[in-house]
Design a protein around this motif. Structure first.
Motif, mmCIF file in Angstrom:
data_model
loop_
_atom_site.group_PDB
_atom_site.id
_atom_site.type_symbol
_atom_site.label_atom_id
_atom_site.label_comp_id
_atom_site.label_asym_id
_atom_site.label_seq_id
_atom_site.Cartn_x
_atom_site.Cartn_y
_atom_site.Cartn_z
ATOM 1 N N LYS A 168 0.656 -1.257 -0.006
ATOM 2 C CA LYS A 168 0.021 0.053 0.130
ATOM 3 C C LYS A 168 1.002 1.244 0.067
ATOM 4 C CE LYS A 168 -3.675 -2.370 -0.229
ATOM 5 N NZ LYS A 168 -4.510 -2.941 0.754
ATOM 6 N N LYS A 173 -3.616 4.591 2.579
ATOM 7 C CA LYS A 173 -3.761 3.084 2.976
ATOM 8 C C LYS A 173 -4.733 2.217 1.804
ATOM 9 C CE LYS A 173 -0.322 2.627 5.558
ATOM 10 N NZ LYS A 173 1.113 2.469 4.719
ATOM 11 N N VAL A 176 -3.251 1.154 -3.663
ATOM 12 C CA VAL A 176 -2.382 0.172 -3.959
ATOM 13 C C VAL A 176 -1.149 0.687 -4.399
ATOM 14 C CG1 VAL A 176 -1.894 -2.091 -4.965
ATOM 15 C CG2 VAL A 176 -4.221 -1.488 -4.188
#
Lengths: 222, 148
Positions: A168, A173, A176
């Motif tokens: 991440k 978060k 990706v």
């Protein structure tokens, strides 16, 4: 496709506040597919505007119209006879469409009802995500078909950076890590040797750094 | 217009498989419910479009509701869940323009719930009576009242 999102009603209403006769102009291309500026969305926005004006006791005459595209002259011409009867155009197309309509009718105020967001894909119904930043020099063949310009938050050419953890991105978060995806894909393709290759500093002159861009095809010009 | 004089006009978009049949049952059971409710039959509440809801208000409805099957019982699997999302979105749009999302609601009932259909109709009529006439009507009335 070009993906957009509708501007807040407050902003739209402020733009058209001085006008009583407007054209709400939809586009049947990208913004129809991402459900933001097609025929149906024109209907919804027009209904909202009428309801809003009616409860304020102010009149509004709206022409709901959608063009095949707002980025081609021949379609924009279709409203020429109507334009004179209205005070302003509220375009639900992308920024390109809004500008092209404004160029075609220089005497008419043209307003955007949509924020043009990115070039992306329909990941699933109701979910659109970014895939391309139109940098003008594609390197997808080097990066396993995953674009580091649009998928890496820093647009790194040789990633990942130290902010990547558990796949991440440090920016958020939920994002990706683009480079994690690239490595995984190259591994899957048996092309990890490509990851070893150093990608030189990107020449951004083909992107926005070179100013407004154009494509000329002499073979197609009339 | 005083509250007692105000008889709201309410449009109910009803699913053929549940609420519409429940309305029928309410009739067979001789249950009384306010005549303010105009029923529009849909093959499924999944047919409901945000535009239908807004147009109903535009054409003078004081309140609108969508009545679909109990959650998990949709004849077309998830039509009622789709309707729920659309109703929720339309409520947001109505709030955004200051019209009031409370004038719109989604209800769930089965075909055997005739008494519930009558109850929902009463509930909605009561709610709209409290909210008063549609804001677009109030303005029209005020305007015509202003005329010498």
């Amino acid at each position: 496709m070009i993906v957009g999102s509708r501007k807040p009603m407050e902003e739209i209403e402020a733009m058209i506040d001085p006008f009583e006769r407007i054209i709400v102009l939809g586009c049947r291309e990208c913004v129809t597919v991402c459900s933001v500026g097609g025929e149906k969305e024109v209907g919804i926005l027009a209904a909202e505007l009428r309801l809003s004006r009616k409860q304020k006791g102010r009149a509004i005459d709206i022409l709901e119209f959608s063009l095949e595209r707002q980025c081609d002259h021949e379609y924009i011409e279709q409203i020429r006879t109507q334009v004179a009867n209205y005070d302003a155009i509220l375009s639900m197309a992308c920024g390109a469409g809004v500008q092209f309509v404004a160029e075609s009718y220089p005497e008419m105020p043209v307003f955007p009802a949509v924020n043009t967001t990115f070039i992306g894909v329909t990941e699933e119904q109701g979910l659109w995500t970014e895939r391309c930043q139109a940098c003008g020099n594609c390197i997808l063949h080097l990066t396993g078909g995953i674009c580091p310009v649009s998928r890496c938050s820093k647009s790194l050419m040789n990633g990942p950076c130290g902010g990547s953890s558990d796949g991440k991105c440090e920016v958020n978060k939920e994002i990706v890590c683009g480079w994690q995806l690239i490595i995984e894909r190259l591994k899957q393709l048996g092309q990890l040797d490509k990851y070893e290759e150093y990608i030189p500093i990107k020449d951004w002159s083909s992107s926005r750094a070179g100013g407004p861009r154009k494509v000329v095809r002499e073979d197609l010009r009339i | 217009m005083s509250e007692s004089e105000f008889e709201p006009k309410i449009v109910a978009f009803c699913c053929h498989y549940c609420a519409y049949t429940a309305a029928d049952l309410a009739g067979s059971m001789r249950l009384q419910y306010p005549p303010n409710v105009r029923v529009v039959r849909l093959p499924c509440t999944g047919k409901v479009d945000i535009l239908y809801l807004l147009k109903a208000f535009e054409d003078g409805a004081d309140g609108v509701y969508v009545a679909g099957c109990m959650e998990g019982d949709c004849h077309f699997i998830n039509g009622n869940f789709r309707a729920k999302k659309r109703v929720h979105y339309a409520k947001k749009l109505l709030d955004e323009i200051g019209f009031g999302g409370d004038r719109l609601e989604m209800f769930n009932m089965s075909a055997s719930m005739g008494p519930r259909f009558a109850e929902v109709a009463r509930e909605m009529v009561d709610r709209i009576k409290k909210l008063g006439p549609s804001p677009i009507k109030t303005v029209q009335t005020q305007k015509s009242g202003d005329k010498p």
